[in-house]
Design an enzyme around this catalytic site. Structure first.
Site, PDB file in Angstrom:
ATOM      1  N   HIS A  82       0.851  -1.189   0.000  1.00 41.04           N
ATOM      2  CA  HIS A  82       0.000   0.000   0.000  1.00 41.04           C
ATOM      3  C   HIS A  82       0.888   1.242   0.000  1.00 41.04           C
ATOM      4  O   HIS A  82       1.825   1.329   0.790  1.00 41.04           O
ATOM      5  CB  HIS A  82      -0.905   0.025   1.243  1.00 41.04           C
ATOM      6  CG  HIS A  82      -1.770   1.240   1.287  1.00 41.04           C
ATOM      7  ND1 HIS A  82      -2.971   1.316   0.624  1.00 41.04           N
ATOM      8  CD2 HIS A  82      -1.577   2.450   1.857  1.00 41.04           C
ATOM      9  CE1 HIS A  82      -3.492   2.513   0.805  1.00 41.04           C
ATOM     10  NE2 HIS A  82      -2.662   3.222   1.547  1.00 41.04           N
ATOM     11  N   ASP A 161     -15.130   2.092   7.378  1.00 34.61           N
ATOM     12  CA  ASP A 161     -14.135   3.037   6.845  1.00 34.61           C
ATOM     13  C   ASP A 161     -14.736   3.863   5.721  1.00 34.61           C
ATOM     14  O   ASP A 161     -14.491   5.066   5.628  1.00 34.61           O
ATOM     15  CB  ASP A 161     -12.890   2.303   6.342  1.00 34.61           C
ATOM     16  CG  ASP A 161     -11.941   3.286   5.674  1.00 34.61           C
ATOM     17  OD1 ASP A 161     -11.451   4.178   6.379  1.00 34.61           O
ATOM     18  OD2 ASP A 161     -11.733   3.209   4.456  1.00 34.61           O
ATOM     19  N   ARG A 168     -14.635  12.246   7.164  1.00 31.86           N
ATOM     20  CA  ARG A 168     -13.332  12.882   7.448  1.00 31.86           C
ATOM     21  C   ARG A 168     -12.942  13.831   6.324  1.00 31.86           C
ATOM     22  O   ARG A 168     -12.396  14.909   6.557  1.00 31.86           O
ATOM     23  CB  ARG A 168     -12.255  11.808   7.622  1.00 31.86           C
ATOM     24  CG  ARG A 168     -12.343  11.083   8.957  1.00 31.86           C
ATOM     25  CD  ARG A 168     -11.426   9.878   8.968  1.00 31.86           C
ATOM     26  NE  ARG A 168     -10.048  10.225   8.759  1.00 31.86           N
ATOM     27  CZ  ARG A 168      -9.137   9.432   8.184  1.00 31.86           C
ATOM     28  NH1 ARG A 168      -9.470   8.223   7.780  1.00 31.86           N
ATOM     29  NH2 ARG A 168      -7.897   9.822   8.044  1.00 31.86           N
ATOM     30  N   SER A 183      -7.799   3.427   9.038  1.00 30.65           N
ATOM     31  CA  SER A 183      -8.481   3.420   7.747  1.00 30.65           C
ATOM     32  C   SER A 183      -7.747   2.504   6.754  1.00 30.65           C
ATOM     33  O   SER A 183      -8.348   1.631   6.117  1.00 30.65           O
ATOM     34  CB  SER A 183      -8.539   4.866   7.226  1.00 30.65           C
ATOM     35  OG  SER A 183      -8.861   4.907   5.878  1.00 30.65           O
ATOM     36  N   LYS A 187      -8.743  -1.824   5.750  1.00 26.36           N
ATOM     37  CA  LYS A 187      -9.040  -2.268   4.375  1.00 26.36           C
ATOM     38  C   LYS A 187      -8.046  -3.325   3.908  1.00 26.36           C
ATOM     39  O   LYS A 187      -8.402  -4.306   3.283  1.00 26.36           O
ATOM     40  CB  LYS A 187      -8.993  -1.077   3.417  1.00 26.36           C
ATOM     41  CG  LYS A 187     -10.222  -0.210   3.505  1.00 26.36           C
ATOM     42  CD  LYS A 187     -10.141   0.974   2.581  1.00 26.36           C
ATOM     43  CE  LYS A 187      -9.061   1.951   3.005  1.00 26.36           C
ATOM     44  NZ  LYS A 187      -9.282   3.337   2.788  1.00 26.36           N
TER      45      LYS A 187
HETATM   46  N1  URA Z   1      -5.968   6.628   2.517  1.00 25.92           N
HETATM   47  C1  URA Z   1      -6.911   5.945   3.198  1.00 25.92           C
HETATM   48  O1  URA Z   1      -7.405   4.928   2.713  1.00 25.92           O
HETATM   49  N2  URA Z   1      -7.281   6.391   4.396  1.00 25.92           N
HETATM   50  C2  URA Z   1      -6.763   7.492   4.981  1.00 25.92           C
HETATM   51  O2  URA Z   1      -7.139   7.837   6.076  1.00 25.92           O
HETATM   52  C3  URA Z   1      -5.777   8.207   4.261  1.00 25.92           C
HETATM   53  C4  URA Z   1      -5.403   7.745   3.024  1.00 25.92           C
END
Ligand code: URA
Length: 440
Positions: A82, A161, A168, A183, A187
């Protein structure tokens, strides 16, 4: 329990228990807690912060708000990577086929671009016919057949999320280490992976401008992943200029195919070999990271990685003729150079402005419901430190709409700073927050 008491507790610097975090997250996801209370709670968290136990609890609660995939019928380890900055997500399209060709499984769930950032899914959709909306069963069939698949976040994956991130985004509560960690990790852990390589950006174009902030985010994400029994490593990598030379959906697919053919820009290739080396190492098919890098270079030169990418495109409904001949990808009708007004050295490039210029051209979206033009984009001709003559092109704009191109051009003219002395060269990888918890 009442949401108002928990908001007050956090506002007054208290520590939220796991049950309290669960109450807030489940209540908001289920619609019992309204936006205004969750927004106040998020702002209290943003200001007061979360400690490690609270971050772990929030991640777990968000992870279990939906389906956690299991690929137990597919042999071998499942790994993913990621990048904290989605402007860098073209690396995903290079890494997944290398690592899948190396014998591991890569179940990637990715996002779309919003603001100045581009999304992996938007790049894939530049390939005619490519389908990112597979059901879990279809996704697993693709994984069984070619060990890699790339889809969008489904309604079943970490739904908490999805809802909280949208709030957010509009309440200025994104840039908080605990909230970002929960977050991203909720995922990624829902993908059913054994190991994860994190590419945490630092520099003027990154979320986290200061290296110490990037390191703190990396440490928290590594600790959270390990706490859940996963192998996790984070590389703090440079983002003072865009990676590679192309920005735009179809253009980035061209660059991805170039790298998989053994060519492409040096910085993009180098970072991909580094990250793929770590993925193969954490997945247990390379004894060391250096060994993993060598395997990765070999998987590119043998054509195995490109073949894997081609197969995945085919299985997900894409037209492989556009991979065999990238001129068949969507092409912009017009192009124009942006020239340097003075001679000198390129001192700095503003990644965010360059990304925004691409959005203005139509290559990204300013609002969620906007559609994107896959053909438009920007090709950089210079890197930071390069010499440039007056009147020499710094970038070329590929566009379909004259007025959008003029707006993008104005922004691009300001995004490259020309000076006299070349700035010190920055390393591509600043630090590694390691598998063993060590920093090197
Ligand atoms: N990417 C995400 O998936 N979540 C965040 O909080 C920031 C970047």
């Amino acid at each position: 329990m009442r949401a108002v008491d928990l908001i007050r507790k956090k506002r007054d610097c208290g520590e939220l228990s796991r049950e309290e975090i669960d109450f807030l997250v489940s209540g908001y996801t289920g619609g019992e807690i309204p936006d205004y209370q969750m927004a106040a709670g998020l702002m209290a968290i943003w200001i007061r912060g979360l400690n490690r136990a609270e971050i772990a609890a929030l991640t777990e609660v968000m992870l279990h708000s939906g389906e956690v995939l299991s690929h137990s019928e597919i042999p071998g380890k499942k790994v993913d990577k990621h990048s904290t900055e989605s402007m860098e997500n073209k690396t995903s399209l290079i890494l997944a086929p290398i690592v899948a060709a190396g014998g591991l499984t890569v179940p990637m769930i990715s996002g779309r671009g919003l603001g100045h950032t581009g999304g992996t899914l938007d790049k894939l959709e530049a390939i005619p016919g490519f389908n990112v909306n597979l059901s879990t069963a279809e996704f697993q069939r693709v994984l069984r057949e070619c060990r890699m698949g790339l889809i969008g976040q489904t309604a079943e994956i970490a739904p908490a999320d999805k809802k909280i991130y949208a709030l957010r985004d509009v309440t200025s509560t994104v840039e908080n280490v605990g909230l970002i960690c929960a977050s991203i990790m909720s995922k990624k852990l829902a993908e059913g992976i054994d190991a994860l390589v994190l590419d945490v950006k630092t520099g003027s174009g990154a979320f986290m401008k200061k290296e110490e902030d990037s390191v703190r985010l990396a440490e928290v994400m590594v600790e959270t992943g390990k706490r859940m029994g996963k192998k996790v490593v984070a590389l703090i990598t440079d983002m003072d200029q865009p990676l590679g030379n192309m920005i735009g959906n179809a253009l980035e697919v061209v660059e991805v195919v170039d790298v998989l053919r053994g060519a492409g820009p040096q910085d993009l290739r180098e970072l991909c070999l580094e990250l793929a080396g770590w993925m193969l190492h954490l997945g247990g098919v390379a004894a060391t990271v250096a060994d993993g890098q060598q395997q990765s270079a070999q998987l590119i030169s043998s054509g195995a990685a490109l073949e894997k990418f081609r197969r995945m495109v085919e299985l997900q409904g894409g037209d492989v003729r556009a991979i065999d001949d990238t001129k068949k990808l969507p092409q912009a009708k017009l192009s124009m150079p942006v020239k340097s007004a003075t001679a000198g050295r390129v001192m700095a490039m503003q990644c965010e402005q360059i990304g925004t210029a691409c959005v203005i051209l139509g290559g990204g979206r300013e609002r969620k419901e906007d559609s994107v033009d896959p053909a438009v984009g920007i090709v950089l001709h210079k890197r930071v430190g390069d010499r440039v003559d007056a009147g020499e092109p710094l970038v070329t704009i590929y566009y379909n709409d004259e007025s959008k191109a003029q707006r993008a051009r104005n922004l691009l003219e300001q995004s490259c700073e020309i000076g006299v002395a070349p700035p010190a060269k920055r390393p591509l990888v600043h630090r590694i927050i390691g598998e063993t918890g060590d920093k090197h």
